[in-house]
Design an enzyme around this catalytic site. Structure first.
Site, mmCIF file in Angstrom:
data_model
loop_
_atom_site.group_PDB
_atom_site.id
_atom_site.type_symbol
_atom_site.label_atom_id
_atom_site.label_comp_id
_atom_site.label_asym_id
_atom_site.label_seq_id
_atom_site.Cartn_x
_atom_site.Cartn_y
_atom_site.Cartn_z
ATOM 1 N N GLU A 1 0.819 -1.207 0.000
ATOM 2 C CA GLU A 1 0.000 0.000 0.000
ATOM 3 C C GLU A 1 0.859 1.266 0.000
ATOM 4 O O GLU A 1 0.499 2.275 -0.627
ATOM 5 C CB GLU A 1 -0.939 0.004 1.210
ATOM 6 C CG GLU A 1 -1.877 -1.187 1.286
ATOM 7 C CD GLU A 1 -2.633 -1.453 0.003
ATOM 8 O OE1 GLU A 1 -2.979 -0.485 -0.716
ATOM 9 O OE2 GLU A 1 -2.876 -2.632 -0.300
ATOM 10 N N HIS B 1 2.154 2.143 -3.344
ATOM 11 C CA HIS B 1 1.129 2.831 -4.130
ATOM 12 C C HIS B 1 1.197 4.348 -3.986
ATOM 13 O O HIS B 1 0.686 5.074 -4.839
ATOM 14 C CB HIS B 1 -0.265 2.404 -3.654
ATOM 15 C CG HIS B 1 -0.827 1.228 -4.368
ATOM 16 N ND1 HIS B 1 -0.931 1.150 -5.736
ATOM 17 C CD2 HIS B 1 -1.372 0.079 -3.876
ATOM 18 C CE1 HIS B 1 -1.505 0.003 -6.063
ATOM 19 N NE2 HIS B 1 -1.771 -0.660 -4.959
ATOM 20 N N GLU C 1 -1.300 -1.754 -9.641
ATOM 21 C CA GLU C 1 -1.225 -2.954 -8.808
ATOM 22 C C GLU C 1 -0.018 -3.839 -9.095
ATOM 23 O O GLU C 1 0.575 -4.388 -8.175
ATOM 24 C CB GLU C 1 -2.521 -3.760 -8.951
ATOM 25 C CG GLU C 1 -3.774 -3.006 -8.537
ATOM 26 C CD GLU C 1 -3.751 -2.537 -7.081
ATOM 27 O OE1 GLU C 1 -2.866 -2.969 -6.321
ATOM 28 O OE2 GLU C 1 -4.622 -1.747 -6.712
#
EC number: 3.4.11.-
Length: 892
Positions: free
Chosen positions: A332, A335, A354
């Site tokens: 995460e 990201h 992703e």
């Protein structure tokens, strides 16, 4: 995002040019992308939210650049009760507009201006009320220990449930968020809180700093009596001059369990900053443990949300949760650069988010926790993706979007694990330093904006001084589905050792696909020399090629996927397979994983029989590396469940498993030892589950039943004594106890689950509830899954049980078809793409494939994404049927 896929249904047309879009009739909703003649420039979002209530109210103010004359514009909004629309033109004149939900099931709406307006900047103010969602989408309601909370999950297209807007990743704007909430609760959002003011009796209004430009799917906030705990500040470095505040957010009473993940987070951020050469740009960082969640975690900038068991850790938490926590946090936070700073332009490029976060997560983990062996996770993940990618119904990495269901089902192993493997393969081809140079250029060129696949591939090609051949090779993996199958044949000619290579598409027995397909594959092989081994590499971009293996010994052996860096499977002649098997100990552990996968692939392709497979895989079972040692089990379990048809044949497979794994299980023991490596805990739990539940070895079941019985014994306070079992084995121990003790054990878990808030204990009890192998008791557990005592995000944990035998699958089928409407009503759209697999997975007969098709085909309109799930589950069932029919059980 770590995610369990969610779907919708809608026909999506390709985006047209601006002039054509401007003429869209006012009664005809655009599908897919919204017209670009009305573009948002900024949002002010105001919400009045009380988690105790069923509804909330909001006011959304959007500055819009109207690029050409129009009497309306299109935006997204779903299940919103709009009471007033005000349109303020560039001169400051305000007049009423009208909100029309033209396609309510798709979330597409229209704002009518009342007259034709010339191109200008408009301000839209939309006042509305809406229900707090019950299906974990948009702004939704959840409870912990009976206390309600409200929080958001917007990706991919659920922001339209929370507020009206332009719900596409290509629209990035700043947001100003204010939350009016009850005085006795608190709230967090993407950015730092900047103010608090009274808002009438019992209410207060919190304001937050303006965000960086974001798409709607990254807007996030949460309201409730949260515990907010401070983590260690993340110190400045070469790429960030300010201290980065770090906090943990958890349901009331749970904040103290956030310390482990908070202590790990600074090392992740520093590693990412050092790689990208770009400091974390979002001002503050909160990690929130969500009481219920449809995804695994979500990368909202400044407010990253997770399933609670990934963050709420104790000193004795299961090792799989400790490692999972680090890996998902690394994913995460990766990201924040790929996804948040640079955002995909449209959902066909979700891999830019992703796949890169998965690949980068593995790099971070290898840097900070090399003992976690993320390099093996990459290979294992890629090989899992290959199972799906072998289907003719498999998605491409860069999948054209033909409906909202394609958006939802794009969050799968093809995007995440295949994408990461392909990135890693080309990183190896150009070199890690060169690839990093390209990634840094890509981030800088598109920071706070959007990007497409060509932008990324071009940046890497430029950094590597590569041309069209490289781009074509990379794109060959993005734009076509399937797994390359590299067939290698050794040959001696004129005193040289030559390796002949042929590529095609890998198709298992029974597939109706066309094998004639060509990729640009960076093929590297390892082979034996007189004094060790050498590697040779070539870009295989034609159907056939040859490599001279310089200094190869005579005879030699060859490993056709050196370091397992390539996303492909390989095959050899039987002679060369036998030779490689004799030298499997000379392979690296990464190569041993690729060896195991290609043995399985040869079996499913029809080249090897069960006896060949058992012989070839046996040497791996004694390898010290956990991931390698357990790699044969999935293939052996298939042989046991589907090919071994007599007691003698099953006994032969059981003996193989017992000889290979029982001594190791007994050496590990059934209790965690003080100071033991996490790898031992992980191996113990992996072996215990397979040996006890799949192969049902009596020795293992007896030991686990003792723990299960102890856990099910009531303490003086009336609760179960769940801590009596080893924390790594609690779930499997409860599963064995339910199978052996029957209804009393099942009832005890049903009674205890609603009284338990600890997510790890809940997960273990869910495993126990899913394991019952008596049809009537399985139905009882499934009925319980439909109640509010089981969270929406936990339902699948129970429903995925009952796949082991044809009789169990029949019982699950009968229950599901009798409760279909209830399942859909509770889960909404987020699980639709998974439903066919949930109810029909592991089928292995044409009858199962046919009933799946007959039942779901007329219901595809109910849940979007189910069409792809149906096609893939049906194909998997037919392939299993074909493989089973081809087998000769006497060869076991």
């Amino acid at each position: 995002m770590h995610r369990f896929a969610r779907p919708f249904a809608l026909t999506v047309l390709a985006m047209c040019c601006g002039a054509a879009l401007a003429s869209t009739p006012a009664d005809q909703a655009p599908h897919g992308t919204l017209p670009r003649w009305a573009v948002p420039e900024s949002y002010q979002l105001s919400f009045k939210v009380d988690p105790k209530q069923q509804d909330y109210s909001g006011t959304t103010t959007i500055k819009v650049d109207l690029k050409q004359a129009a009497d309306h514009l299109w935006l997204d909004g779903r299940d919103l009760n709009v009471s007033k629309v005000t349109i303020t033109d560039a001169s400051g004149t305000a007049h009423d507009g009208k909100y029309v939900a033209v396609a309510p099931n798709e979330g597409v709406s229209r704002i009518d201006f009342g007259s034709t307006l010339k191109p200008q900047q408009l301000t839209l103010t939309i006042e509305y009320t809406a229900p707090l969602n019950q299906q974990l989408q948009g702004l939704y309601k959840v409870s912990h220990a009976g206390v309600p909370y409200a929080m958001t999950q917007m990706e991919p297209i659920s922001a339209r449930y929370a507020f009206p807007g332009f719900d596409e990743p290509g629209f990035k704007t700043p947001y100003d968020i204010s939350l009016t909430i009850p005085s006795d609760v608190t709230a967090v959002a993407n950015t730092k809180q900047t103010g608090e003011a009274a808002a009438g009796a019992g209410w207060k209004t919190l304001t937050f700093a303006k965000t960086q430009p974001l798409p709607t799917y990254l807007v996030a906030f949460a309201v409730g009596p949260w515990d907010i705990v401070n983590g260690p500040d993340i110190s400045p470095d070469d790429y960030r001059t300010d201290v980065l505040p770090l906090r943990g957010i958890a349901a009331h009473g749970e904040g103290h369990r956030m310390q482990h993940v908070l202590s790990e987070t600074p090392s992740i951020i520093h590693t990412l900053e050092n790689y990208y050469g770009f400091g974390y740009p979002f001002g503050k960082l909160d990690l929130l443990a969500a009481p219920d969640f449809s995804a695994g975690a979500m990368e909202n900038p400044g407010l990253v949300t997770f399933r609670d068991w990934l963050l709420l850790l104790d000193p004795d938490s299961p090792a799989k949760y400790v490692r999972g926590s680090f890996n998902v946090t690394a994913h995460e936070l990766a990201h924040q650069w790929t996804g948040d700073t640079v955002t995909l332009a449209w959902w066909n490029d979700i891999w830019l988010n992703e796949a890169f976060a998965t690949w980068m997560q593995q790099k971070v983990t290898m840097k900070v926790h090399p003992e976690y062996r993320a390099d093996l996770d990459r290979i294992h993940g890629a090989e899992g993706a290959m199972q799906n990618d072998s289907l003719t119904s498999a998605r491409q990495i860069r999948q054209p979007i033909t409906g909202n269901g394609d958006i939802e089902t794009a969050f799968d192993g093809i995007t995440y694990q295949k994408g990461a493997a392909v990135i890693g393969m080309f990183e190896g081809y150009v070199g890690e330093d060169t690839f990093q140079k390209g990634m840094r250029a890509y981030i800088q060129a598109h920071k706070f904006g959007n990007a497409k696949a060509d932008d990324l591939v071009g940046a890497i090609a430029t950094a590597a001084n590569q041309g069209e051949t490289f781009k074509h090779a990379f794109n060959s993996f993005l734009d076509q589905s399937g797994v390359p199958y590299v067939q290698a044949q050794l040959d001696q000619k004129n005193g040289k050792t030559i390796l002949h290579l042929t590529q095609s598409r890998y198709l298992p027995t029974g597939s109706t696909g066309n094998a004639n397909r060509v990729w640009g594959i960076p093929v590297c092989v390892r082979y034996a020399t007189s004094d060790g081994t050498k590697q040779s590499c070539e870009l295989l971009d034609k159907a056939t090629a040859s490599m001279v293996l310089t200094d190869a010994s005579t005879p030699t052996w060859v490993m056709p996927n050196a370091n397992a860096r390539g996303y492909y499977r390989f095959s050899l002649s039987k002679k060369d397979w036998a030779n490689l098997t004799q030298h499997v100990a000379a392979l690296s552990d990464t190569e041993q994983l690729a060896y195991a996968d290609s043995i399985d692939a040869g079996f499913r392709h029809g080249d090897l029989n069960a006896g060949d497979v058992m012989t070839a895989l046996k040497p791996l079972t004694s390898v010290a590396t956990r991931e390698v040692a357990v790699a044969p089990l999935e293939t052996i379990e298939w042989i046991y469940s589907n090919e071994a048809t007599t007691d003698a044949q099953r006994a032969k497979v059981e003996a193989w498993v017992k000889d290979a794994y029982l001594p190791r299980m007994e050496q590990l023991g059934y209790q965690r030892k003080s100071g033991e490596p996490e790898g031992d805990s992980l191996l113990r739990s992996a072996l215990a589950e397979v040996l006890a539940l799949d192969f049902k070895l009596p020795e293992v079941r007896t030991a686990l039943l003792k723990q299960g019985d102890a856990a099910l014994a009531k303490k003086a306070d009336g609760h179960l004594n769940l801590t009596a079992a080893d924390p790594d084995l609690l779930g499997v121990a409860l599963a064995v106890a339910v199978q052996e003790r029957g209804e009393p054990a099942l009832d005890a878990l049903i009674a205890e689950l609603p009284q338990t808030t600890d997510p790890a204990l809940r997960n273990a009890m869910l495993q126990g509830l899913s394991a019952t192998d008596t049809p009537a008791l399985a139905d009882k557990a499934r009925d319980f899954a439909l109640t509010k005592q089981v969270k929406v995000g936990e339902m699948a944990a129970i429903l995925r049980g009952g796949h082991d035998t044809p009789a169990a699958r029949d019982a699950l089928w009968n229950w599901f078809t009798g409760h279909y409407d209830q399942v859909i009503a509770r889960t909404g759209s987020f699980a639709g793409g998974r439903l066919p697999s949930l109810v029909g997975g592991d089928g292995c007969s044409k009858a199962e494939a046919d009933r799946l098709q007959a039942y779901f085909e007329p219901r595809l309109k109910d849940v979007t994404g189910a069409d792809r799930g149906l096609a893939q589950t049906r194909e998997q069932t037919l392939l299993c049927t074909a493989l089973k029919a081809k087998q000769d059980p006497s060869k076991i």
